[in-house]
Write an enzyme that holds these catalytic residues in place. Structure first.
Site, PDB file in Angstrom:
ATOM      1  N   CYS A  51       0.827  -1.205   0.000  1.00  0.00           N
ATOM      2  CA  CYS A  51       0.000   0.000   0.000  1.00  0.00           C
ATOM      3  C   CYS A  51       0.864   1.259   0.000  1.00  0.00           C
ATOM      4  O   CYS A  51       2.029   1.233   0.430  1.00  0.00           O
ATOM      5  CB  CYS A  51      -0.875   0.027   1.245  1.00  0.00           C
ATOM      6  SG  CYS A  51      -2.114  -1.253   1.331  1.00  0.00           S
ATOM      7  N   GLU A  53       0.632   3.839   1.918  1.00  0.00           N
ATOM      8  CA  GLU A  53       0.989   4.305   3.263  1.00  0.00           C
ATOM      9  C   GLU A  53       2.261   3.632   3.763  1.00  0.00           C
ATOM     10  O   GLU A  53       3.189   4.284   4.242  1.00  0.00           O
ATOM     11  CB  GLU A  53      -0.146   4.006   4.250  1.00  0.00           C
ATOM     12  CG  GLU A  53      -1.456   4.690   3.937  1.00  0.00           C
ATOM     13  CD  GLU A  53      -2.369   3.896   3.013  1.00  0.00           C
ATOM     14  OE1 GLU A  53      -1.864   3.199   2.104  1.00  0.00           O
ATOM     15  OE2 GLU A  53      -3.586   3.976   3.206  1.00  0.00           O
ATOM     16  N   CYS A  87      -6.165   0.915   5.009  1.00  0.00           N
ATOM     17  CA  CYS A  87      -6.541  -0.463   5.339  1.00  0.00           C
ATOM     18  C   CYS A  87      -6.031  -0.827   6.735  1.00  0.00           C
ATOM     19  O   CYS A  87      -5.212  -0.117   7.327  1.00  0.00           O
ATOM     20  CB  CYS A  87      -5.992  -1.435   4.298  1.00  0.00           C
ATOM     21  SG  CYS A  87      -4.244  -1.803   4.494  1.00  0.00           S
ATOM     22  N   CYS A  90      -2.181  -1.192   7.196  1.00  0.00           N
ATOM     23  CA  CYS A  90      -1.484   0.104   7.265  1.00  0.00           C
ATOM     24  C   CYS A  90      -1.756   0.796   8.595  1.00  0.00           C
ATOM     25  O   CYS A  90      -0.856   1.424   9.165  1.00  0.00           O
ATOM     26  CB  CYS A  90      -1.893   0.994   6.102  1.00  0.00           C
ATOM     27  SG  CYS A  90      -1.200   0.410   4.542  1.00  0.00           S
TER      28      CYS A  90
END
Ligand code: THU
Length: 131
Positions: A51, A53, A87, A90
């Site tokens: 991801c 992040e 999510c 993260c």
């Protein structure tokens, strides 16, 4: 639009997401005034996708920053109707590496934002202190 949202969009523009076609960007504003940006990076083996992040936090760490002390603000952005939300994986990493009271700007590319803190995103968290 806040500068940090523009920087997160710069991150989003580097997305590699041919499978989901869902790009995400993130930006960290460091206390030294610099910005670190990142995007989600996917793979044909879906499980190793990362991801935006985590990509961005790990970049900052590997550049030598201490994320607990050196970050002023974080932003996450996607081309969504409402501001995008991170999510669970993260959130867990943000909870571990960033200050709990750090402001995280959730944004979309239209400039809508919602400001929350790391602890807002992961109440009742499991922390390293409990190991
Ligand atoms: N994604 C992120 O980059 N951040 C999130 O918090 C949610 C999901 C990415 C992972 C994958 O590349 C794509 O968005 C679709 O799930």
């Amino acid at each position: 639009m806040q500068e940090i949202v523009k920087k997160a969009i710069e991150g989003l523009n580097k997305t590699y997401s041919p499978y989901s076609k869902f790009g995400v960007g993130a930006a960290l504003l460091m206390k030294d005034g610099s910005y670190i940006t990142g995007a989600n990076i996917e793979n044909a083996a879906y499980g190793v996708c990362i991801c935006a992040e985590r990509s961005t936090m790990f970049t900052a760490h590997n550049l030598g920053y201490n994320l607990k002390t050196d970050v002023a603000k974080m932003c996450i952005v996607a081309n969504t109707e409402k501001p995008v939300s991170p999510c669970g994986s993260c959130r867990q990493v943000m909870n571990e590496l960033l200050p709990k009271d750090l402001v995280v700007v959730l944004a979309n590319t239209k400039g809508d934002i919602k400001e929350v803190t790391v602890s807002d995103l992961l109440p009742y968290s499991f922390d390293e202190i409990e190991l």
